[in-house]
Design a protein around this motif. Structure first.
Motif, PDB file in Angstrom:
ATOM      1  N   THR A  96      27.838  11.798  30.240  1.00  0.00           N
ATOM      2  CA  THR A  96      27.013  11.401  29.116  1.00  0.00           C
ATOM      3  C   THR A  96      26.578   9.997  28.402  1.00  0.00           C
ATOM      4  O   THR A  96      25.412   9.932  28.851  1.00  0.00           O
ATOM      5  CB  THR A  96      28.504  11.275  28.100  1.00  0.00           C
ATOM      6  N   ASN A 111      41.409  -0.948  19.449  1.00  0.00           N
ATOM      7  CA  ASN A 111      40.016   0.364  19.697  1.00  0.00           C
ATOM      8  C   ASN A 111      40.969   0.669  20.847  1.00  0.00           C
ATOM      9  O   ASN A 111      40.402   0.655  21.917  1.00  0.00           O
ATOM     10  CB  ASN A 111      38.944  -0.149  19.725  1.00  0.00           C
ATOM     11  N   SER A 129      30.804  11.616  24.309  1.00  0.00           N
ATOM     12  CA  SER A 129      31.401  12.802  24.028  1.00  0.00           C
ATOM     13  C   SER A 129      31.273  12.562  22.578  1.00  0.00           C
ATOM     14  O   SER A 129      31.953  11.844  22.069  1.00  0.00           O
ATOM     15  CB  SER A 129      32.483  12.688  25.300  1.00  0.00           C
TER      16      SER A 129
HETATM   17  O1  TXA Z   1      31.521   9.821  26.736  1.00  0.00           O
HETATM   18  C1  TXA Z   1      31.918   9.108  26.375  1.00  0.00           C
HETATM   19  O2  TXA Z   1      33.291   9.699  26.016  1.00  0.00           O
HETATM   20  C2  TXA Z   1      32.505   8.196  27.019  1.00  0.00           C
HETATM   21  C3  TXA Z   1      32.749   8.063  28.918  1.00  0.00           C
HETATM   22  C4  TXA Z   1      32.320   6.921  29.785  1.00  0.00           C
HETATM   23  O3  TXA Z   1      33.414   9.250  28.854  1.00  0.00           O
HETATM   24  N1  TXA Z   1      33.115   7.101  26.991  1.00  0.00           N
HETATM   25  C5  TXA Z   1      33.190   6.544  25.291  1.00  0.00           C
HETATM   26  O4  TXA Z   1      34.432   5.466  25.276  1.00  0.00           O
HETATM   27  O5  TXA Z   1      32.174   6.359  25.072  1.00  0.00           O
HETATM   28  P1  TXA Z   1      34.188   4.431  24.256  1.00  0.00           P
HETATM   29  O6  TXA Z   1      35.640   3.946  24.352  1.00  0.00           O
HETATM   30  O7  TXA Z   1      32.987   3.762  24.138  1.00  0.00           O
HETATM   31  O8  TXA Z   1      34.279   5.521  22.798  1.00  0.00           O
HETATM   32  C6  TXA Z   1      35.806   6.508  22.839  1.00  0.00           C
HETATM   33  C7  TXA Z   1      36.053   6.307  21.190  1.00  0.00           C
HETATM   34  C8  TXA Z   1      36.576   5.792  20.296  1.00  0.00           C
HETATM   35  O9  TXA Z   1      35.976   5.534  19.018  1.00  0.00           O
HETATM   36  C9  TXA Z   1      37.722   5.160  20.757  1.00  0.00           C
HETATM   37  O10 TXA Z   1      38.354   5.048  18.534  1.00  0.00           O
HETATM   38  C10 TXA Z   1      37.711   6.693  20.196  1.00  0.00           C
HETATM   39  O11 TXA Z   1      37.257   7.101  21.261  1.00  0.00           O
HETATM   40  N2  TXA Z   1      39.880   7.310  20.868  1.00  0.00           N
HETATM   41  C11 TXA Z   1      39.930   6.649  22.060  1.00  0.00           C
HETATM   42  N3  TXA Z   1      41.829   6.747  22.177  1.00  0.00           N
HETATM   43  C12 TXA Z   1      41.924   7.297  20.935  1.00  0.00           C
HETATM   44  C13 TXA Z   1      43.089   7.828  19.651  1.00  0.00           C
HETATM   45  N4  TXA Z   1      44.353   7.701  20.785  1.00  0.00           N
HETATM   46  N5  TXA Z   1      43.083   7.960  18.006  1.00  0.00           N
HETATM   47  C14 TXA Z   1      41.641   7.947  17.585  1.00  0.00           C
HETATM   48  N6  TXA Z   1      40.577   7.857  18.697  1.00  0.00           N
HETATM   49  C15 TXA Z   1      40.613   6.874  20.451  1.00  0.00           C
END
Ligand code: TXA
Ligand code: MG
Length: 314
Positions: free
Chosen positions: A37, A64, A183
């Motif tokens: 991704t 976050n 993703s």
């Molecule tokens: O493609 C992807 O998902 C990439 C690659 C590196 O895997 N990662 C990514 O991570 O985009 P990030 O941190 O940029 O986005 C993660 C999203 C954020 O909007 C966060 O708030 C949400 O996922 N998230 C993570 N854990 C959560 C949870 N327990 N409940 C609700 N939302 C969650």
């Protein structure tokens, strides 16, 4: 801090180099790595102190939460309290791949990862470098996108270097990513399941497997996915979205005193893959206005328009 850049062959990642990066993860350091991704910024997901360094390096808000990446389905057992039947169906169909599944967390997951939530987001990426790094590290890897908070996600190693050089231990250069957008995030702690962030795997594809709804952003102070309330993906240049060639010409004419970058793409696939990269290049070249031709806001176009609208602040 000096950041080591390790260049790897994405199809045949050299084992000795993967091991070198895995040693850094094992010893509590930070390693940026490519996934299918976007590039991620990884740390041992079970090491509270290591995970905290991610927030510092990115300037990421403390509320976050991060996605935990696994290389093997068995790793999930210790991360969640229970694997719902629907999760099993989704994993079978879409993993490894660009689908992040939110489930009730176990006590093993440090609160630094989930920012105090009772749930944890988990994904098995499809890229060989990512899978090899996780398995050699012998732990799940917590990783947000490897950009400074608020900037477009990096889709080539150069952009990770721009943001993270001097701030993290190591960057794996594995070339361009395949998809270019983050993703799809689906929340299974809710019935029916909720799509919190659209991505390459669409609602239509998920609906064939389990009942699912799209999360509406009606309550922005208390979003389901904390990340959604922050300004995201933004270049320095202002972005205007247009729907047709004619509008693109009209808006360009109206702003003729500005340095304008026009962006139009032949396919959704190429738009997803290049959009964030083009935003960053436009900033480097000093453009002050980016005009982007939109795509239909459905299926994969939904994810593209979600990021584009957020980048434009609309
Ligand atoms: O493609 C992807 O998902 C990439 C690659 C590196 O895997 N990662 C990514 O991570 O985009 P990030 O941190 O940029 O986005 C993660 C999203 C954020 O909007 C966060 O708030 C949400 O996922 N998230 C993570 N854990 C959560 C949870 N327990 N409940 C609700 N939302 C969650
Ligand atoms: Mg991100």
């Amino acid at each position: 801090m000096k950041t080591k850049v390790i260049k790897l062959n994405p199809k045949k990642p050299e084992v000795s180099k993967i091991k070198e990066a895995a040693e850094i993860i094992k010893s509590g350091g930070l390693v940026a790595f490519p996934t299918e991704t976007v590039y991620g910024l990884g740390a041992n997901a079970l090491d509270d102190d290591a995970v905290k360094k991610i927030f510092l390096a990115k300037g990421r808000p403390q509320d976050n939460p991060l996605i935990v990446h696994v290389s093997n389905i068995n790793q999930i057992d210790s991360l969640v309290s229970l694997i719902p039947e629907n999760a099993k169906k989704l994993m079978k169909k879409f993993w490894p791949g660009p689908l992040t599944i939110i489930m009730e967390k176990s006590s093993k997951v440090p609160s630094a990862v989930t920012c105090g939530l009772d749930s944890v987001a988990i994904r098995m990426p499809k890229y060989k470098i990512a899978l090899d790094l996780i398995s050699q590290s012998k732990c799940p890897i917590a990783a947000p996108s490897a950009n400074l908070s608020g900037k477009p996600s990096p889709t080539i190693a150069e952009h990770v270097i721009d943001d993270m050089s001097g701030r993290i231990d190591c960057i794996i250069d594995g070339g361009d990513v395949h998809i270019g957008l983050e993703s799809t995030v689906i929340d299974l702690t809710h019935t029916p399941a909720l799509i919190l962030r659209p991505g390459k795997i669409t609602k239509k594809q998920i609906e064939k497997i389990i009942p699912v709804e799209e999360h509406k952003h009606e309550n922005i102070d208390k979003p389901k996915s904390p990340g959604m309330k922050y300004k995201h993906y933004s270049p320095k240049a202002k972005i205007i979205i247009v729907e047709s060639e004619k509008e693109l010409k009209d808006v360009s004419k109206k702003n003729s005193s500005k340095k304008i970058k026009q962006l139009r793409y032949l396919t959704k696939t190429s738009m997803a893959k290049k959009m964030f990269r083009d935003f960053r290049e436009a900033d480097k070249q000093g453009f002050d206005l980016i005009i982007v031709k939109s795509v239909a806001d459905k299926e994969f176009g939904r994810a593209i328009m979600d990021r584009l609208k957020k980048a434009s602040g609309s």
